[in-house]
Design a protein around this motif. Structure first.
Motif, PDB file in Angstrom:
ATOM      1  N   TYR A  34      40.547  21.531  35.891  1.00 15.24           N
ATOM      2  CA  TYR A  34      40.967  20.623  34.822  1.00 15.24           C
ATOM      3  C   TYR A  34      41.787  21.352  33.756  1.00 15.24           C
ATOM      4  O   TYR A  34      42.848  20.878  33.329  1.00 15.24           O
ATOM      5  CB  TYR A  34      39.733  19.975  34.196  1.00 15.24           C
ATOM      6  N   THR A  35      41.316  22.513  33.330  1.00 19.03           N
ATOM      7  CA  THR A  35      42.009  23.227  32.252  1.00 19.03           C
ATOM      8  C   THR A  35      43.329  23.836  32.721  1.00 19.03           C
ATOM      9  O   THR A  35      44.323  23.834  31.980  1.00 19.03           O
ATOM     10  CB  THR A  35      41.099  24.318  31.655  1.00 19.03           C
ATOM     11  N   TYR A  36      43.376  24.358  33.954  1.00 16.43           N
ATOM     12  CA  TYR A  36      44.638  24.890  34.474  1.00 16.43           C
ATOM     13  C   TYR A  36      45.681  23.779  34.561  1.00 16.43           C
ATOM     14  O   TYR A  36      46.851  23.972  34.223  1.00 16.43           O
ATOM     15  CB  TYR A  36      44.427  25.520  35.858  1.00 16.43           C
ATOM     16  N   PHE A  86      39.335  17.091  40.232  1.00 11.90           N
ATOM     17  CA  PHE A  86      38.857  18.262  39.492  1.00 11.90           C
ATOM     18  C   PHE A  86      37.392  18.520  39.795  1.00 11.90           C
ATOM     19  O   PHE A  86      36.554  17.626  39.666  1.00 11.90           O
ATOM     20  CB  PHE A  86      39.048  18.046  37.987  1.00 11.90           C
ATOM     21  N   ARG A  87      37.069  19.754  40.169  1.00  8.81           N
ATOM     22  CA  ARG A  87      35.678  20.128  40.406  1.00  8.81           C
ATOM     23  C   ARG A  87      34.960  20.321  39.070  1.00  8.81           C
ATOM     24  O   ARG A  87      35.423  21.100  38.236  1.00  8.81           O
ATOM     25  CB  ARG A  87      35.611  21.426  41.217  1.00  8.81           C
ATOM     26  N   SER A  96      42.278  31.417  39.392  1.00  9.57           N
ATOM     27  CA  SER A  96      40.958  31.410  38.754  1.00  9.57           C
ATOM     28  C   SER A  96      39.841  31.820  39.706  1.00  9.57           C
ATOM     29  O   SER A  96      38.665  31.788  39.345  1.00  9.57           O
ATOM     30  CB  SER A  96      40.645  30.023  38.182  1.00  9.57           C
ATOM     31  N   SER A  97      40.198  32.213  40.921  1.00  5.89           N
ATOM     32  CA  SER A  97      39.205  32.575  41.930  1.00  5.89           C
ATOM     33  C   SER A  97      38.573  33.937  41.654  1.00  5.89           C
ATOM     34  O   SER A  97      39.227  34.859  41.151  1.00  5.89           O
ATOM     35  CB  SER A  97      39.871  32.613  43.309  1.00  5.89           C
ATOM     36  N   VAL A 151      50.521  22.380  36.483  1.00  4.50           N
ATOM     37  CA  VAL A 151      50.480  22.602  37.921  1.00  4.50           C
ATOM     38  C   VAL A 151      49.314  23.552  38.186  1.00  4.50           C
ATOM     39  O   VAL A 151      48.939  24.352  37.320  1.00  4.50           O
ATOM     40  CB  VAL A 151      51.804  23.214  38.432  1.00  4.50           C
ATOM     41  N   ARG A 152      48.730  23.461  39.371  1.00  5.65           N
ATOM     42  CA  ARG A 152      47.668  24.406  39.720  1.00  5.65           C
ATOM     43  C   ARG A 152      47.682  24.643  41.225  1.00  5.65           C
ATOM     44  O   ARG A 152      48.162  23.797  41.993  1.00  5.65           O
ATOM     45  CB  ARG A 152      46.296  23.897  39.281  1.00  5.65           C
TER      46      ARG A 152
END
Length: 370
Positions: free
Chosen positions: A109-111, A102-103, A126-127, A117-118
């Motif tokens: 982290y939240t997704y 996680f960055r 989220s971009s 799944v992300r």
């Protein structure tokens, strides 16, 4: 996944991912008869487009918009308008190293915890890439508002990192990559070059304005115009604060000066930012946003992986060292969408209301003042 639509009568639904085949939006509720072509939209997309200077991401996307529906023989039909922007320069391999971690400061982290799944490629949903369809929809709203009311939307950068940018004039904004209202941006360029060499990022403050907005837009109590503007602007990636008018400076003002006095010639100031009681006054609508530093940076940072174990994260790829540099056209578009939606709502509910006394005009002020 809910939460992808903004607006009530002028409703815009955004779709796509950063590294998917395409991104886009569907506009429902645009009035029929508006002359609309792809060229009307492309001009705003070109202002937001990546790769336009050395200070932003070098991802090379033409961002060519395609109108798929809702326009016939050059005019809107009143049916949903579908806009498509194809992704052509994805480099998903850049994100392989962070697929299992996680960055810090990012939505990874939240997704992961919300959906289980992300999509790690470019941040997926989220971009900031997903702001392009917002700008496209905003261009449609901007054109209708300009033709109906003469409304003009514009914005500028007023601070980058710890450098405050003085206001010299709107005429400078189109002529530099920062959307800065100054003639000389060399100090800003030097600041960004040093930041990139350091492998770090910074935030920014953006001012956005709508002039020639009709009186009466806004739906108290819970759909106030300023509340909806704040809601829309907070939906922009990396925004951590919104101010309307004088904003937090209101705390230090006295009632004798904060309240905008009226005269037969018009309002004498605009601390309210063009909105009183959640309803537009006819003055310029003024808002500003605070944008946090970019989360994707090459400097090593402490984090954890998907198993909860310690990890060091280094984010490679092509990222804006300051996402605020390209945020001005996006903030303008979001403001246009809110004003457009409320203009249609006002027309629907109060289109027959007539006043014996016409609205008072706004007293001209210096361009940089409230």
């Amino acid at each position: 996944m809910s939460g992808n639509t903004i607006g009530t009568l002028f409703a815009v639904t955004n779709f796509g991912e950063s590294h998917g085949p395409a991104i886009g939006c569907v506009i429902d509720g645009c009035p029929p008869g508006l002359a609309l072509s792809e060229a009307d939209i492309q001009a705003d997309l070109d202002r937001r487009r990546p790769g336009t200077s050395r200070h932003v991401t070098q991802r090379q996307e033409p961002d060519q918009v395609e109108i798929l529906s809702g326009v016939y023989e050059g005019r809107t039909t009143g049916t949903p308008i579908a806009l498509l922007i194809r992704n052509t320069d994805q480099r998903s391999k850049d994100y392989a190293a962070i697929a299992q971690s996680f960055r810090p400061g990012h939505a990874d982290y939240t997704y992961w915890h919300k959906y289980g799944v992300r999509d790690p490629r470019g941040g997926g949903r989220s971009s900031a890439r997903l702001t392009a369809p917002t700008v496209a929809a905003g261009a449609v709203a901007r054109k209708w508002l300009a033709e109906r009311y003469g409304t003009v939307l514009r914005g500028c950068m007023t601070q980058i990192g710890d450098i405050a940018i003085p206001f010299e004039g709107w005429e400078h904004v189109p002529h530099n990559p920062f959307f800065a209202p100054v003639a000389d941006v060399s100090a800003l360029e030097d600041y960004m070059d040093a930041l990139r060499r350091a492998g770090d990022s910074c935030g920014a403050r953006i001012r956005v304005q709508a002039t020639r907005v009709p009186v009466g837009l806004g739906e108290p109590l819970f759909d106030k115009l300023d509340a909806d503007i704040a809601h829309a602007l907070m939906g922009l990636n990396a925004v951590k604060g919104v101010e309307i008018g004088a904003g937090f400076a209101s705390v230090a003002q006295r009632g004798t000066t904060h309240g905008d006095s009226l005269s037969p010639e018009g309002f004498l100031s605009n601390n309210a930012g063009g909105i009183l009681g959640g309803i537009s006054t006819g003055q310029d609508i003024e808002a500003s946003i605070a944008i946090k530093p970019t989360s994707s940076i090459i400097s090593p940072r402490q984090s954890i992986d998907i198993h909860g174990q310690p990890a060091e994260v280094v984010t490679k790829g092509r990222h804006d060292p300051c996402v605020g540099i390209r945020a001005t056209p996006i903030a303008e578009a979001l403001l246009a969408l809110v004003v457009m939606d409320h203009a249609l709502r006002q027309r629907a509910q109060c289109g027959d209301v007539r006043q014996d006394v016409p609205p008072i005009p706004a007293v001209p002020r210096t361009p940089g003042s409230l």
